[in-house]
Design a protein around this motif. Structure first.
Motif, PDB file in Angstrom:
ATOM      1  N   ASN A  93      -9.197  21.912 -10.980  1.00  0.00           N
ATOM      2  CA  ASN A  93      -9.987  21.309  -9.898  1.00  0.00           C
ATOM      3  C   ASN A  93      -9.521  21.795  -8.527  1.00  0.00           C
ATOM      4  O   ASN A  93     -10.338  22.049  -7.637  1.00  0.00           O
ATOM      5  CB  ASN A  93      -9.908  19.778  -9.968  1.00  0.00           C
ATOM      6  CG  ASN A  93     -10.741  19.225 -11.106  1.00  0.00           C
ATOM      7  OD1 ASN A  93     -11.688  19.851 -11.543  1.00  0.00           O
ATOM      8  ND2 ASN A  93     -10.376  18.054 -11.589  1.00  0.00           N
ATOM      9  N   HIS A  94      -8.216  21.920  -8.370  1.00  0.00           N
ATOM     10  CA  HIS A  94      -7.678  22.424  -7.102  1.00  0.00           C
ATOM     11  C   HIS A  94      -8.117  23.867  -6.883  1.00  0.00           C
ATOM     12  O   HIS A  94      -8.503  24.256  -5.770  1.00  0.00           O
ATOM     13  CB  HIS A  94      -6.155  22.318  -7.112  1.00  0.00           C
ATOM     14  CG  HIS A  94      -5.504  22.855  -5.874  1.00  0.00           C
ATOM     15  ND1 HIS A  94      -5.872  22.451  -4.608  1.00  0.00           N
ATOM     16  CD2 HIS A  94      -4.517  23.782  -5.707  1.00  0.00           C
ATOM     17  CE1 HIS A  94      -5.135  23.091  -3.715  1.00  0.00           C
ATOM     18  NE2 HIS A  94      -4.318  23.903  -4.353  1.00  0.00           N
ATOM     19  N   THR A  95      -8.081  24.647  -7.949  1.00  0.00           N
ATOM     20  CA  THR A  95      -8.488  26.046  -7.852  1.00  0.00           C
ATOM     21  C   THR A  95      -9.952  26.166  -7.465  1.00  0.00           C
ATOM     22  O   THR A  95     -10.325  27.001  -6.635  1.00  0.00           O
ATOM     23  CB  THR A  95      -8.248  26.762  -9.195  1.00  0.00           C
ATOM     24  OG1 THR A  95      -6.849  26.716  -9.498  1.00  0.00           O
ATOM     25  CG2 THR A  95      -8.704  28.207  -9.139  1.00  0.00           C
ATOM     26  N   ILE A  96     -10.799  25.336  -8.050  1.00  0.00           N
ATOM     27  CA  ILE A  96     -12.219  25.358  -7.717  1.00  0.00           C
ATOM     28  C   ILE A  96     -12.423  25.022  -6.246  1.00  0.00           C
ATOM     29  O   ILE A  96     -13.249  25.638  -5.556  1.00  0.00           O
ATOM     30  CB  ILE A  96     -13.008  24.403  -8.634  1.00  0.00           C
ATOM     31  CG1 ILE A  96     -13.060  24.973 -10.063  1.00  0.00           C
ATOM     32  CG2 ILE A  96     -14.429  24.175  -8.107  1.00  0.00           C
ATOM     33  CD1 ILE A  96     -13.589  24.013 -11.090  1.00  0.00           C
ATOM     34  N   ASN A  97     -11.665  24.071  -5.722  1.00  0.00           N
ATOM     35  CA  ASN A  97     -11.744  23.751  -4.289  1.00  0.00           C
ATOM     36  C   ASN A  97     -11.344  24.954  -3.430  1.00  0.00           C
ATOM     37  O   ASN A  97     -11.973  25.238  -2.404  1.00  0.00           O
ATOM     38  CB  ASN A  97     -10.856  22.559  -3.965  1.00  0.00           C
ATOM     39  CG  ASN A  97     -11.503  21.238  -4.313  1.00  0.00           C
ATOM     40  OD1 ASN A  97     -12.712  21.160  -4.519  1.00  0.00           O
ATOM     41  ND2 ASN A  97     -10.713  20.186  -4.397  1.00  0.00           N
TER      42      ASN A  97
END
Length: 302
Positions: A93-97
């Protein structure tokens, strides 16, 4: 000219973060988390820094942190805590952000750095399914809500395409190609240009050691007929995202069967949004799937 989007409405923040606009307003008033600016005509807007902050706050909130706790952190502690949690248990999720920020800023450097961090830990297949596919799903919604422009979408899609092609080249270099009488032929129908799923299918087929012929976008049916003289058995693979249109689907499949499947061992595998509109498919040589992942899970490699 500076093409970076640096002014965001509260609706943009909602669409990008998943936090409702009225919740953002409450947090803004109660905890003084954001300081919106105003245009000369007194219209409120938020800066890129505010967008980055709401993405981080959304991430922490989804990971169990109450907004009162987040509001007590200083400006440097919030991203540091996000990084810590991402490294421990929730990297995707952090990577997608991060990739969304790279898209908004047209920041190739951030995309490459984020991708390189991923490839050091995960296989390309995992990155595609767990990061790129969810990212593209989100981008589709952002485009529909006018949060991003087609330029943003093209920017990130082309970067992902580069990575698929790069990994395909590596797979080819590691394979031992032979002249086979069987082949996979990957193509998109006339005026269909959405090829990421097909590109990844090509990568996976090559990675399995099978013979793949990638023809790409907008291929007329007649141009496929030459291949019949070259191979004893062909598995055609395509993706119908926007084409053929609903009213043309039945006739397209009938023509495909007549020209390329009838009296052969050939097959056609289709995925994509338009397959849901195909009714009463009784041809045993044509199979439809909802997604690229389903295709690759069910494909019989030759």
């Amino acid at each position: 000219m500076n093409n970076i989007k640096n002014k965001f409405s509260i609706k943009d923040l909602e669409n990008l973060s998943g936090i409702k606009a009225h919740t953002i307003r409450i947090w803004e008033k109660r905890y003084n988390l954001f300081q919106p600016n105003r245009t000369e005509t007194n219209i409120r807007y938020y800066s890129l820094a505010s967008l980055q902050k709401i993405l981080n706050i959304s991430y922490l909130n989804k990971n169990g942190y109450k907004i009162s706790k987040i509001a007590s952190l200083n400006a440097d502690e919030i991203p540091a805590l996000v990084k810590q949690i991402a490294e421990e248990n929730d990297k995707n999720n952090h990577t997608i952000n991060l990739l969304k920020l790279a898209m908004i800023n047209f920041d190739q450097g951030l995309f490459y750095k984020t991708y390189n961090d991923l490839i050091n830990e995960f296989s390309f297949k995992d990155i595609f399914y767990d990061v790129f596919v969810p990212l593209l799903d989100e981008i589709g919604l952002l485009w529909q809500t006018d949060t991003i422009t087609p330029a943003h979408e093209h920017f990130i899609v082309e970067l992902i395409k580069q990575k698929i092609i790069l990994n395909t080249e590596k797979a080819l270099n590691n394979s031992k190609p032979t002249k086979d009488t069987n082949a996979y032929v990957l193509y998109l129908p006339d005026n269909e240009v959405h090829e990421l799923g097909l590109l990844f299918t090509n990568y996976e087929i090559i990675n399995k050691g099978s013979h793949s012929i990638y023809l790409g976008q907008s291929v007329p049916l007649d141009s496929l007929q030459f291949l019949l003289s070259q191979y004893d058995e062909i598995t055609f693979v395509s993706c119908f995202t926007v084409k053929p249109e609903k009213d043309d689907l039945v006739n397209y499949l009938k023509e495909f069967d007549s020209k390329l499947l009838k009296n052969t061992k050939n097959k056609l595998i289709i995925s994509g949004r338009m397959t849901s509109l195909i009714q009463d498919l009784s041809n045993p040589n044509i199979t439809t799937y909802k997604s690229t992942k389903e295709v690759l899970e069910n494909i019989q490699y030759v």
